[in-house]
Enzyme design. Structure first.
Site, PDB file in Angstrom:
ATOM      1  N   THR A  41       0.833  -1.198   0.000  1.00 51.43           N
ATOM      2  CA  THR A  41       0.000   0.000   0.000  1.00 51.43           C
ATOM      3  C   THR A  41       0.868   1.248   0.000  1.00 51.43           C
ATOM      4  OG1 THR A  41      -1.876   1.103   1.064  1.00 51.43           O
ATOM      5  CG2 THR A  41      -0.198   0.175   2.524  1.00 51.43           C
ATOM      6  N   ASN A  57      -0.971   3.925   1.191  1.00 45.50           N
ATOM      7  CA  ASN A  57      -1.842   4.621   2.138  1.00 45.50           C
ATOM      8  C   ASN A  57      -1.134   4.743   3.484  1.00 45.50           C
ATOM      9  OD1 ASN A  57      -3.797   4.886   4.307  1.00 45.50           O
ATOM     10  ND2 ASN A  57      -5.391   4.495   2.794  1.00 45.50           N
ATOM     11  N   GLU A  58      -0.773   5.964   3.850  1.00 43.90           N
ATOM     12  CA  GLU A  58      -0.004   6.185   5.077  1.00 43.90           C
ATOM     13  C   GLU A  58      -0.759   5.768   6.331  1.00 43.90           C
ATOM     14  OE1 GLU A  58       1.689  10.118   5.240  1.00 43.90           O
ATOM     15  OE2 GLU A  58       2.366   9.973   3.163  1.00 43.90           O
ATOM     16  N   ASP A 106      -7.012  -5.396   1.378  1.00 46.73           N
ATOM     17  CA  ASP A 106      -8.077  -4.696   0.677  1.00 46.73           C
ATOM     18  C   ASP A 106      -9.218  -4.635   1.658  1.00 46.73           C
ATOM     19  OD1 ASP A 106      -8.813  -3.257  -1.685  1.00 46.73           O
ATOM     20  OD2 ASP A 106     -10.356  -4.767  -1.982  1.00 46.73           O
ATOM     21  N   PHE A 161      -8.614   7.629   9.414  1.00 49.90           N
ATOM     22  CA  PHE A 161      -8.661   8.073   8.020  1.00 49.90           C
ATOM     23  C   PHE A 161      -9.866   7.438   7.360  1.00 49.90           C
ATOM     24  CE2 PHE A 161      -6.237   4.213   8.318  1.00 49.90           C
ATOM     25  CZ  PHE A 161      -6.604   3.465   7.209  1.00 49.90           C
ATOM     26  N   TYR A 180     -13.317   6.375   6.215  1.00 47.93           N
ATOM     27  CA  TYR A 180     -14.669   6.490   6.759  1.00 47.93           C
ATOM     28  C   TYR A 180     -14.693   6.487   8.293  1.00 47.93           C
ATOM     29  CZ  TYR A 180     -16.179   5.490   1.987  1.00 47.93           C
ATOM     30  OH  TYR A 180     -16.390   5.550   0.631  1.00 47.93           O
ATOM     31  N   ARG A 211      -8.977  -4.551  10.605  1.00 47.38           N
ATOM     32  CA  ARG A 211      -7.602  -4.873  10.219  1.00 47.38           C
ATOM     33  C   ARG A 211      -6.898  -5.624  11.350  1.00 47.38           C
ATOM     34  NH1 ARG A 211      -6.810  -0.273   8.341  1.00 47.38           N
ATOM     35  NH2 ARG A 211      -7.538  -0.867   6.294  1.00 47.38           N
TER      36      ARG A 211
END
Length: 196
Positions: free
Chosen positions: A8, A10-11, A70, A153, A155, A182
């Site tokens: 990813t 995404n930070e 994902d 981050f 939603y 996660r």
């Protein structure tokens, strides 16, 4: 220390993985850390399919252990949307604020009990020379009428965690990393990672 690449850029996701894996002795690298810039086309119809596509693509190119995530939001009232399109819900440009606005607009006037939702996460681990394996995690909740909180981050500001009076964005990182979709998936993945 074993190196693990998280597929990813995404930070926010990278921070969560680092917080959960580094204390266990893993050297966590993102795609940006390894200089990987191409976009991986997510052509799967499910979170699991997209996670596998990403993990196998990066592992094949690097020869390293890769974990791909994902994940997204599924809202019952919207028939499971935004689902695999969560990051691009408001358009191809990934824009958290635009996604939140679109979601809240679609749920205008809908009562709380009909705003049930879940965050879902599929993780794929690709270890060179082994079959790719997947696990899933989820957390139940509701969509609020307006954003609350500044942590997290995506939603997180509109996802009210079931049995709590807080959105994901109102939780501390530590609290979120104990209950998130996660975190649940990563707990399941831990045994597979330890075999690497």
């Amino acid at each position: 220390m074993k190196e693990v690449i998280i597929a990813t850029k995404n930070e926010g996701k990278v921070r969560e993985f680092k917080a959960m894996l580094e204390p266990r002795g893993y050297d966590v690298k993102s795609l940006l850390d390894i200089g990987y810039t191409p976009e991986i086309e997510e052509t799967g119809q499910t979170f699991e399919e997209n996670a596998v596509i990403k993990a196998e693509t990066i592992s094949k190119e690097t020869g390293k252990i890769v974990i791909a995530d994902d994940s997204g939001l599924s809202v019952d009232y919207l028939g499971g949307s935004p689902g695999v399109y969560s990051a691009r819900y408001a358009g191809e440009e990934k824009n958290d604020l635009a996604n939140l606005k679109k979601l809240l607009k679609e749920l205008e006037g809908v009562e709380k009990e009909d705003r049930s939702a879940r965050f879902r996460c599929a993780l794929a681990i690709c270890i060179p020379g082994q079959e790719t394996k997947t696990v899933e995690g989820s957390v139940e909740g509701y969509i609020t009428e307006e954003p609350r909180g500044t942590n997290g981050f995506g939603y997180d500001p509109v996802f009210l965690v079931k049995d709590k009076d807080q959105t994901m964005a109102e939780l501390s990182s530590g609290e979120k990393n104990k209950i998130s979709h996660r975190a649940e998936a990563l707990k399941k993945l831990s045994a597979l990672l330890d075999q690497a």
